[in-house]
Design a protein around this motif. Structure first.
Motif, PDB file in Angstrom:
ATOM      1  N   LYS A 102       0.841  -1.210   0.000  1.00 27.97           N
ATOM      2  CA  LYS A 102       0.000   0.000   0.000  1.00 27.97           C
ATOM      3  C   LYS A 102       0.868   1.250   0.000  1.00 27.97           C
ATOM      4  O   LYS A 102       0.604   2.212  -0.724  1.00 27.97           O
ATOM      5  CB  LYS A 102      -0.928   0.014   1.212  1.00 27.97           C
ATOM      6  CG  LYS A 102      -2.088  -0.933   1.112  1.00 27.97           C
ATOM      7  CD  LYS A 102      -2.967  -0.802   2.351  1.00 27.97           C
ATOM      8  CE  LYS A 102      -4.064  -1.830   2.343  1.00 27.97           C
ATOM      9  NZ  LYS A 102      -4.901  -1.772   3.552  1.00 27.97           N
ATOM     10  N   LYS A 103       1.918   1.256   0.828  1.00 21.58           N
ATOM     11  CA  LYS A 103       2.824   2.412   0.891  1.00 21.58           C
ATOM     12  C   LYS A 103       3.545   2.609  -0.439  1.00 21.58           C
ATOM     13  O   LYS A 103       3.728   3.734  -0.891  1.00 21.58           O
ATOM     14  CB  LYS A 103       3.848   2.233   2.011  1.00 21.58           C
ATOM     15  CG  LYS A 103       3.291   2.360   3.395  1.00 21.58           C
ATOM     16  CD  LYS A 103       4.376   2.170   4.434  1.00 21.58           C
ATOM     17  CE  LYS A 103       3.801   2.178   5.835  1.00 21.58           C
ATOM     18  NZ  LYS A 103       4.831   1.955   6.847  1.00 21.58           N
ATOM     19  N   LEU A 104       3.961   1.515  -1.050  1.00 19.37           N
ATOM     20  CA  LEU A 104       4.649   1.581  -2.341  1.00 19.37           C
ATOM     21  C   LEU A 104       3.756   2.223  -3.393  1.00 19.37           C
ATOM     22  O   LEU A 104       4.173   3.127  -4.119  1.00 19.37           O
ATOM     23  CB  LEU A 104       5.072   0.177  -2.784  1.00 19.37           C
ATOM     24  CG  LEU A 104       5.726   0.060  -4.149  1.00 19.37           C
ATOM     25  CD1 LEU A 104       7.070   0.780  -4.163  1.00 19.37           C
ATOM     26  CD2 LEU A 104       5.903  -1.403  -4.522  1.00 19.37           C
ATOM     27  N   TYR A 105       2.511   1.776  -3.452  1.00 15.85           N
ATOM     28  CA  TYR A 105       1.582   2.328  -4.451  1.00 15.85           C
ATOM     29  C   TYR A 105       1.264   3.788  -4.153  1.00 15.85           C
ATOM     30  O   TYR A 105       1.124   4.590  -5.080  1.00 15.85           O
ATOM     31  CB  TYR A 105       0.319   1.479  -4.529  1.00 15.85           C
ATOM     32  CG  TYR A 105       0.561   0.093  -5.088  1.00 15.85           C
ATOM     33  CD1 TYR A 105       1.710  -0.227  -5.813  1.00 15.85           C
ATOM     34  CD2 TYR A 105      -0.356  -0.915  -4.887  1.00 15.85           C
ATOM     35  CE1 TYR A 105       1.929  -1.498  -6.316  1.00 15.85           C
ATOM     36  CE2 TYR A 105      -0.143  -2.204  -5.405  1.00 15.85           C
ATOM     37  CZ  TYR A 105       0.995  -2.475  -6.111  1.00 15.85           C
ATOM     38  OH  TYR A 105       1.217  -3.730  -6.611  1.00 15.85           O
ATOM     39  N   ALA A 106       1.169   4.150  -2.879  1.00 14.47           N
ATOM     40  CA  ALA A 106       0.916   5.558  -2.526  1.00 14.47           C
ATOM     41  C   ALA A 106       2.099   6.435  -2.918  1.00 14.47           C
ATOM     42  O   ALA A 106       1.917   7.549  -3.430  1.00 14.47           O
ATOM     43  CB  ALA A 106       0.632   5.678  -1.025  1.00 14.47           C
ATOM     44  N   SER A 107       3.310   5.930  -2.712  1.00 15.42           N
ATOM     45  CA  SER A 107       4.510   6.681  -3.092  1.00 15.42           C
ATOM     46  C   SER A 107       4.571   6.863  -4.601  1.00 15.42           C
ATOM     47  O   SER A 107       4.864   7.960  -5.097  1.00 15.42           O
ATOM     48  CB  SER A 107       5.755   5.946  -2.590  1.00 15.42           C
ATOM     49  OG  SER A 107       6.924   6.592  -3.029  1.00 15.42           O
ATOM     50  N   ARG A 108       4.291   5.815  -5.340  1.00 16.17           N
ATOM     51  CA  ARG A 108       4.272   5.924  -6.805  1.00 16.17           C
ATOM     52  C   ARG A 108       3.217   6.923  -7.260  1.00 16.17           C
ATOM     53  O   ARG A 108       3.451   7.720  -8.166  1.00 16.17           O
ATOM     54  CB  ARG A 108       3.974   4.570  -7.435  1.00 16.17           C
ATOM     55  CG  ARG A 108       5.124   3.648  -7.455  1.00 16.17           C
ATOM     56  CD  ARG A 108       4.736   2.375  -8.165  1.00 16.17           C
ATOM     57  NE  ARG A 108       5.814   1.414  -8.055  1.00 16.17           N
ATOM     58  CZ  ARG A 108       5.669   0.122  -8.247  1.00 16.17           C
ATOM     59  NH1 ARG A 108       4.491  -0.372  -8.571  1.00 16.17           N
ATOM     60  NH2 ARG A 108       6.696  -0.690  -8.124  1.00 16.17           N
ATOM     61  N   ALA A 109       2.059   6.861  -6.636  1.00 13.72           N
ATOM     62  CA  ALA A 109       0.975   7.762  -7.020  1.00 13.72           C
ATOM     63  C   ALA A 109       1.371   9.219  -6.780  1.00 13.72           C
ATOM     64  O   ALA A 109       1.075  10.089  -7.603  1.00 13.72           O
ATOM     65  CB  ALA A 109      -0.303   7.418  -6.254  1.00 13.72           C
ATOM     66  N   ALA A 110       2.066   9.486  -5.670  1.00 14.60           N
ATOM     67  CA  ALA A 110       2.497  10.857  -5.373  1.00 14.60           C
ATOM     68  C   ALA A 110       3.489  11.345  -6.424  1.00 14.60           C
ATOM     69  O   ALA A 110       3.400  12.490  -6.895  1.00 14.60           O
ATOM     70  CB  ALA A 110       3.123  10.926  -3.981  1.00 14.60           C
ATOM     71  N   LYS A 111       4.420  10.491  -6.808  1.00 12.86           N
ATOM     72  CA  LYS A 111       5.401  10.872  -7.823  1.00 12.86           C
ATOM     73  C   LYS A 111       4.734  11.088  -9.177  1.00 12.86           C
ATOM     74  O   LYS A 111       5.030  12.055  -9.882  1.00 12.86           O
ATOM     75  CB  LYS A 111       6.497   9.804  -7.925  1.00 12.86           C
ATOM     76  CG  LYS A 111       7.379   9.748  -6.700  1.00 12.86           C
ATOM     77  CD  LYS A 111       8.334   8.582  -6.755  1.00 12.86           C
ATOM     78  CE  LYS A 111       9.130   8.495  -5.462  1.00 12.86           C
ATOM     79  NZ  LYS A 111      10.033   7.358  -5.459  1.00 12.86           N
ATOM     80  N   GLU A 112       3.829  10.192  -9.529  1.00 19.03           N
ATOM     81  CA  GLU A 112       3.143  10.329 -10.808  1.00 19.03           C
ATOM     82  C   GLU A 112       2.219  11.538 -10.822  1.00 19.03           C
ATOM     83  O   GLU A 112       2.069  12.206 -11.849  1.00 19.03           O
ATOM     84  CB  GLU A 112       2.396   9.038 -11.147  1.00 19.03           C
ATOM     85  CG  GLU A 112       3.352   7.909 -11.500  1.00 19.03           C
ATOM     86  CD  GLU A 112       2.681   6.566 -11.672  1.00 19.03           C
ATOM     87  OE1 GLU A 112       1.433   6.489 -11.674  1.00 19.03           O
ATOM     88  OE2 GLU A 112       3.424   5.571 -11.794  1.00 19.03           O
ATOM     89  N   ASP A 113       1.618  11.852  -9.668  1.00 22.03           N
ATOM     90  CA  ASP A 113       0.774  13.043  -9.564  1.00 22.03           C
ATOM     91  C   ASP A 113       1.608  14.297  -9.792  1.00 22.03           C
ATOM     92  O   ASP A 113       1.214  15.190 -10.545  1.00 22.03           O
ATOM     93  CB  ASP A 113       0.086  13.093  -8.195  1.00 22.03           C
ATOM     94  CG  ASP A 113      -0.810  14.299  -8.061  1.00 22.03           C
ATOM     95  OD1 ASP A 113      -1.748  14.444  -8.868  1.00 22.03           O
ATOM     96  OD2 ASP A 113      -0.561  15.119  -7.150  1.00 22.03           O
ATOM     97  N   TRP A 114       2.775  14.361  -9.145  1.00 23.06           N
ATOM     98  CA  TRP A 114       3.652  15.523  -9.344  1.00 23.06           C
ATOM     99  C   TRP A 114       4.041  15.645 -10.814  1.00 23.06           C
ATOM    100  O   TRP A 114       3.981  16.733 -11.391  1.00 23.06           O
ATOM    101  CB  TRP A 114       4.921  15.412  -8.486  1.00 23.06           C
ATOM    102  CG  TRP A 114       5.883  16.492  -8.808  1.00 23.06           C
ATOM    103  CD1 TRP A 114       5.888  17.763  -8.310  1.00 23.06           C
ATOM    104  CD2 TRP A 114       6.941  16.441  -9.768  1.00 23.06           C
ATOM    105  NE1 TRP A 114       6.887  18.497  -8.895  1.00 23.06           N
ATOM    106  CE2 TRP A 114       7.554  17.711  -9.789  1.00 23.06           C
ATOM    107  CE3 TRP A 114       7.447  15.447 -10.601  1.00 23.06           C
ATOM    108  CZ2 TRP A 114       8.634  17.996 -10.615  1.00 23.06           C
ATOM    109  CZ3 TRP A 114       8.514  15.738 -11.421  1.00 23.06           C
ATOM    110  CH2 TRP A 114       9.103  17.012 -11.418  1.00 23.06           C
ATOM    111  N   LEU A 115       4.426  14.530 -11.423  1.00 23.57           N
ATOM    112  CA  LEU A 115       4.869  14.555 -12.814  1.00 23.57           C
ATOM    113  C   LEU A 115       3.710  14.934 -13.752  1.00 23.57           C
ATOM    114  O   LEU A 115       3.897  15.708 -14.694  1.00 23.57           O
ATOM    115  CB  LEU A 115       5.458  13.199 -13.201  1.00 23.57           C
ATOM    116  CG  LEU A 115       6.223  13.120 -14.508  1.00 23.57           C
ATOM    117  CD1 LEU A 115       7.289  14.199 -14.614  1.00 23.57           C
ATOM    118  CD2 LEU A 115       6.853  11.746 -14.668  1.00 23.57           C
ATOM    119  N   THR A 116       2.527  14.443 -13.467  1.00 20.18           N
ATOM    120  CA  THR A 116       1.356  14.814 -14.278  1.00 20.18           C
ATOM    121  C   THR A 116       1.097  16.310 -14.182  1.00 20.18           C
ATOM    122  O   THR A 116       0.879  16.979 -15.200  1.00 20.18           O
ATOM    123  CB  THR A 116       0.111  14.021 -13.817  1.00 20.18           C
ATOM    124  OG1 THR A 116       0.367  12.635 -13.973  1.00 20.18           O
ATOM    125  CG2 THR A 116      -1.124  14.424 -14.596  1.00 20.18           C
TER     126      THR A 116
END
Length: 144
Positions: A102-116
């Motif tokens: 869950k933490k891994l997916y949340a971290s990825r989502a935060a990075k992808e959100d910033w990049l988007t």
């Protein structure tokens, strides 16, 4: 010769730009993030599923003793756990814990959100398409 110099300059620019982008993405990481070797093991387990320490060591091109140290640290952090291999009870399969996943997916989502958000703010629709085309080229280079 001039084409070779231009290509070398392009290679340097790609390296520098990729490095800057990676650093910016790392800024989005949570405090207490993992070492690069730990991240590599975690990403491999996420992508490929459970594995033995020996298989991880082979895949990461490190000695089994080094991998045992890495896996032990990840177990201490609660990122992975071990279970008996159903095919060979002498072996232990290492896998991501549900909580860590869950933490891994949340971290990825935060990075992808910033990049988007960065792409929306900095790139026109035409530039976004150019970037999509460039990603295919970068993927080919990465697989070389």
């Amino acid at each position: 010769m001039p084409e070779a110099l231009q290509l070398a300059a392009l290679a340097a620019e790609v390296r520098i730009s990729a490095g800057k982008l990676i650093r910016r993405l790392r800024e989005q990481a949570q405090p207490g993030d993992f070492s690069s070797s730990q991240k590599s093991v975690l990403l491999r387990l996420d992508r490929d599923g459970p594995a033995t320490v020996s298989a991880l060591a082979r895949a990461e091109s490190v000695r089994p003793q080094s991998m045992r140290v890495t896996v032990a640290a990840l177990q201490t952090m609660g990122a992975v756990n071990g279970t008996p291999d159903p095919h060979d009870g002498r072996q232990t399969l290492v896998a991501l814990t549900p909580t860590f996943r869950k933490k891994l997916y949340a971290s990825r989502a935060a990075k992808e959100d910033w990049l988007t958000r960065a792409m929306l703010a900095q790139l026109s629709a035409s530039e976004q398409q150019q970037l999509a085309d460039a990603v295919k080229l970068l993927q080919r280079l990465a697989e070389f």
